[in-house]
Scaffold this motif. Structure first.
Motif, PDB file in Angstrom:
ATOM      1  N   ARG A 165       0.825   1.072  -0.238  1.00  0.00           N
ATOM      2  CA  ARG A 165      -0.099   1.313  -1.345  1.00  0.00           C
ATOM      3  C   ARG A 165      -1.409   1.874  -0.794  1.00  0.00           C
ATOM      4  N   PRO A 166      -2.181   2.599  -1.615  1.00  0.00           N
ATOM      5  CA  PRO A 166      -3.497   3.060  -1.154  1.00  0.00           C
ATOM      6  C   PRO A 166      -4.338   1.882  -0.651  1.00  0.00           C
ATOM      7  N   GLY A 167      -4.946   2.089   0.513  1.00  0.00           N
ATOM      8  CA  GLY A 167      -5.753   1.041   1.128  1.00  0.00           C
ATOM      9  C   GLY A 167      -5.015   0.247   2.186  1.00  0.00           C
ATOM     10  N   ASP A 168      -3.673   0.305   2.185  1.00  0.00           N
ATOM     11  CA  ASP A 168      -2.889  -0.403   3.209  1.00  0.00           C
ATOM     12  C   ASP A 168      -3.048   0.270   4.565  1.00  0.00           C
ATOM     13  N   VAL A 169      -2.845  -0.521   5.620  1.00  0.00           N
ATOM     14  CA  VAL A 169      -2.697   0.065   6.946  1.00  0.00           C
ATOM     15  C   VAL A 169      -1.479   0.995   6.907  1.00  0.00           C
ATOM     16  N   PHE A 170      -1.632   2.201   7.434  1.00  0.00           N
ATOM     17  CA  PHE A 170      -0.540   3.172   7.378  1.00  0.00           C
ATOM     18  C   PHE A 170       0.499   2.794   8.438  1.00  0.00           C
ATOM     19  N   ASP A 171       1.559   2.137   7.982  1.00  0.00           N
ATOM     20  CA  ASP A 171       2.603   1.605   8.851  1.00  0.00           C
ATOM     21  C   ASP A 171       3.818   2.529   8.761  1.00  0.00           C
ATOM     22  N   LEU A 172       4.146   3.227   9.872  1.00  0.00           N
ATOM     23  CA  LEU A 172       5.267   4.162   9.849  1.00  0.00           C
ATOM     24  C   LEU A 172       6.602   3.463   9.598  1.00  0.00           C
ATOM     25  N   LYS A 173       6.719   2.213  10.027  1.00  0.00           N
ATOM     26  CA  LYS A 173       7.966   1.488   9.787  1.00  0.00           C
ATOM     27  C   LYS A 173       8.149   1.237   8.288  1.00  0.00           C
ATOM     28  N   ARG A 174       7.066   0.857   7.627  1.00  0.00           N
ATOM     29  CA  ARG A 174       7.138   0.654   6.181  1.00  0.00           C
ATOM     30  C   ARG A 174       7.341   1.981   5.449  1.00  0.00           C
ATOM     31  N   MET A 175       6.829   3.063   6.019  1.00  0.00           N
ATOM     32  CA  MET A 175       7.071   4.380   5.423  1.00  0.00           C
ATOM     33  C   MET A 175       8.568   4.711   5.478  1.00  0.00           C
ATOM     34  N   ASP A 176       9.212   4.431   6.628  1.00  0.00           N
ATOM     35  CA  ASP A 176      10.655   4.673   6.752  1.00  0.00           C
ATOM     36  C   ASP A 176      11.437   3.791   5.787  1.00  0.00           C
ATOM     37  N   THR A 177      10.993   2.543   5.618  1.00  0.00           N
ATOM     38  CA  THR A 177      11.634   1.652   4.661  1.00  0.00           C
ATOM     39  C   THR A 177      11.537   2.221   3.247  1.00  0.00           C
ATOM     40  N   SER A 178      10.378   2.781   2.924  1.00  0.00           N
ATOM     41  CA  SER A 178      10.178   3.387   1.608  1.00  0.00           C
ATOM     42  C   SER A 178      11.117   4.567   1.397  1.00  0.00           C
ATOM     43  N   GLU A 179      11.277   5.381   2.431  1.00  0.00           N
ATOM     44  CA  GLU A 179      12.174   6.536   2.336  1.00  0.00           C
ATOM     45  C   GLU A 179      13.608   6.086   2.082  1.00  0.00           C
ATOM     46  N   ASN A 180      14.032   5.034   2.794  1.00  0.00           N
ATOM     47  CA  ASN A 180      15.389   4.515   2.599  1.00  0.00           C
ATOM     48  C   ASN A 180      15.575   3.970   1.182  1.00  0.00           C
ATOM     49  N   ARG A 181      14.545   3.300   0.659  1.00  0.00           N
ATOM     50  CA  ARG A 181      14.641   2.774  -0.708  1.00  0.00           C
ATOM     51  C   ARG A 181      14.841   3.893  -1.715  1.00  0.00           C
ATOM     52  N   LEU A 182      14.087   4.979  -1.551  1.00  0.00           N
ATOM     53  CA  LEU A 182      14.207   6.101  -2.487  1.00  0.00           C
ATOM     54  C   LEU A 182      15.572   6.771  -2.369  1.00  0.00           C
ATOM     55  N   GLU A 183      16.090   6.885  -1.152  1.00  0.00           N
ATOM     56  CA  GLU A 183      17.419   7.472  -0.980  1.00  0.00           C
ATOM     57  C   GLU A 183      18.482   6.600  -1.637  1.00  0.00           C
ATOM     58  N   ASN A 184      18.298   5.287  -1.560  1.00  0.00           N
ATOM     59  CA  ASN A 184      19.287   4.363  -2.118  1.00  0.00           C
ATOM     60  C   ASN A 184      19.295   4.348  -3.650  1.00  0.00           C
ATOM     61  N   THR A 185      18.247   4.894  -4.265  1.00  0.00           N
ATOM     62  CA  THR A 185      18.257   4.969  -5.733  1.00  0.00           C
ATOM     63  C   THR A 185      19.278   5.988  -6.228  1.00  0.00           C
ATOM     64  N   ARG A 186      19.652   6.923  -5.338  1.00  0.00           N
ATOM     65  CA  ARG A 186      20.612   7.997  -5.649  1.00  0.00           C
ATOM     66  C   ARG A 186      20.096   8.952  -6.729  1.00  0.00           C
ATOM     67  N   TYR A 187      18.798   8.921  -6.986  1.00  0.00           N
ATOM     68  CA  TYR A 187      18.212   9.862  -7.940  1.00  0.00           C
ATOM     69  C   TYR A 187      18.026  11.250  -7.321  1.00  0.00           C
ATOM     70  N   PHE A 188      17.835  11.268  -5.996  1.00  0.00           N
ATOM     71  CA  PHE A 188      17.356  12.492  -5.354  1.00  0.00           C
ATOM     72  C   PHE A 188      18.343  12.980  -4.305  1.00  0.00           C
ATOM     73  N   GLY A 189      18.443  14.312  -4.190  1.00  0.00           N
ATOM     74  CA  GLY A 189      19.296  14.891  -3.172  1.00  0.00           C
ATOM     75  C   GLY A 189      18.686  14.801  -1.792  1.00  0.00           C
ATOM     76  N   ASP A 190      17.370  14.856  -1.721  1.00  0.00           N
ATOM     77  CA  ASP A 190      16.695  14.821  -0.417  1.00  0.00           C
ATOM     78  C   ASP A 190      15.340  14.138  -0.575  1.00  0.00           C
ATOM     79  N   VAL A 191      15.037  13.230   0.346  1.00  0.00           N
ATOM     80  CA  VAL A 191      13.764  12.506   0.310  1.00  0.00           C
ATOM     81  C   VAL A 191      13.116  12.601   1.680  1.00  0.00           C
ATOM     82  N   ARG A 192      11.865  13.024   1.717  1.00  0.00           N
ATOM     83  CA  ARG A 192      11.126  13.092   2.976  1.00  0.00           C
ATOM     84  C   ARG A 192       9.712  12.557   2.752  1.00  0.00           C
TER      85      ARG A 192
END
Length: 322
Positions: free
Chosen positions: A280-307
């Motif tokens: 979220r805005p204001g959080d420490v920018f954690d690359l591991k949590r960013m990767d977790t977020s990317e995986n969550r979006l891919e798992n929704t199956r809404y999108f063909g590609d998530v980056r």
């Protein structure tokens, strides 16, 4: 000339339609002999992949000056469908045959070969296998291993039964010596080394050392130091065959999330996407949590590609999540 017709002779195993799909040469296009030669090579490569290493594919071109048309004729000598009946190793004192065989894609034929396709000899794949074997040895600590393609013995017991013997010179076994951290000021050496799984006395594995350097970098980037970099320097001691490892750190400033940008979304509402993010805005920018977020979006199956990626801003110490 224009190609009027393409024929394939000598092919008992595969249909003309199958070979045409592999040749990728079409009727009705201008004749280009280079492309014809490339088509012959593709057909030959297909046969080799399917276990016919002695196949030859030649071509002839019949040109009709009166009409301006040409016929391309591929002449195929399939050779024998070679099956690997034996796969042996010589010179491997410390690593066993079964362990080495598992590294290779090239395998002996067995009762499941009709289903799995194993047991075929593919020269290109076999050369890649030899490099995989060298890499496996190096990652077991045998940095000086020699696996020479010229020393490989291909013994054709019959026209279609092959035994392969791979000769190995293992060389000396190297181990990990002293492990240290240089240039770290934000975290202690103990904290950073706690992130790695390599220990003094382990067999020296270049792959594991690279993974250890990545783990030290991740220790920083998961805590907001996005531009931190880590290099693993190796210092060999030839008398003891121990290799000291120095992780040299280049630290960076700490970053926080400034804002979240969503681009290219035509599927769902932006707030649905943001809800899946672990930042979220204001959080420490954690690359591991960013990767977790990317995986969550891919798992929704809404999108063909998530980056997801951090994007520079004009605010010091801040990066947008984009």
């Amino acid at each position: 000339y224009t190609i009027e017709r393409i024929t394939y002779s000598g092919s008992d195993k595969y249909s003309e339609g199958r070979l045409a799909s592999k040749a990728e040469l079409e009727v009705g296009v201008p004749l280009d002999e280079y492309q014809v030669s490339e088509a012959a090579d593709r057909v030959e490569a297909y046969y080799v992949e399917k276990g016919y290493p002695t196949v030859t594919v030649d071509y002839r071109i019949q040109r009709d000056e009166a009409t301006g048309y040409a016929v391309v004729l591929f002449d195929i000598d399939e050779g024998s469908n070679v099956k690997i009946k034996g796969l042996f190793f010589e010179g491997n004192a410390d690593l066993k045959d079964k362990q080495l065989a598992k590294v290779l894609e090239t395998q002996k034929t067995d009762w499941l070969s009709w289903l799995t396709g194993s047991g075929r000899f593919d020269e290109v794949k076999f050369k890649e296998d030899l490099e995989l074997l060298r890499a496996h040895y190096r990652n077991q600590g045998y940095l000086d291993v020699v696996v020479d393609e010229d020393d490989v013995v291909l013994d054709f017991k019959t026209d279609n039964h092959l035994e392969i013997t791979i000769k190995v010179t293992e060389g000396e076994l190297y181990s990990v010596g002293k492990i240290s951290i240089n240039n770290a000021t934000i975290y202690t050496s103990g904290e950073l080394l706690g992130a790695v799984i390599v220990e003094t006395g382990d067999a020296f594995s270049p792959e594991k050392i690279d993974e250890a350097a990545s783990a030290v970098r991740e220790y920083y980037t998961s805590r907001g130091y996005l531009d931190a970099n880590v290099r693993a320097d190796r210092v060999p001691n030839m008398d003891t065959r121990a290799i000291d490892v120095v992780f040299r750190v280049r630290e960076s400033e700490k970053f926080y999330v400034e804002s979240i940008k969503v681009e290219g979304n035509t599927i769902t509402k932006t707030r649905v996407i943001i809800r899946e993010l672990a930042l979220r805005p204001g959080d420490v920018f954690d690359l591991k949590r960013m990767d977790t977020s990317e995986n969550r979006l891919e798992n929704t199956r809404y999108f063909g590609d998530v980056r997801l990626s951090p994007e520079a801003t004009n605010v010091p110490g801040r990066r947008d999540l984009s």
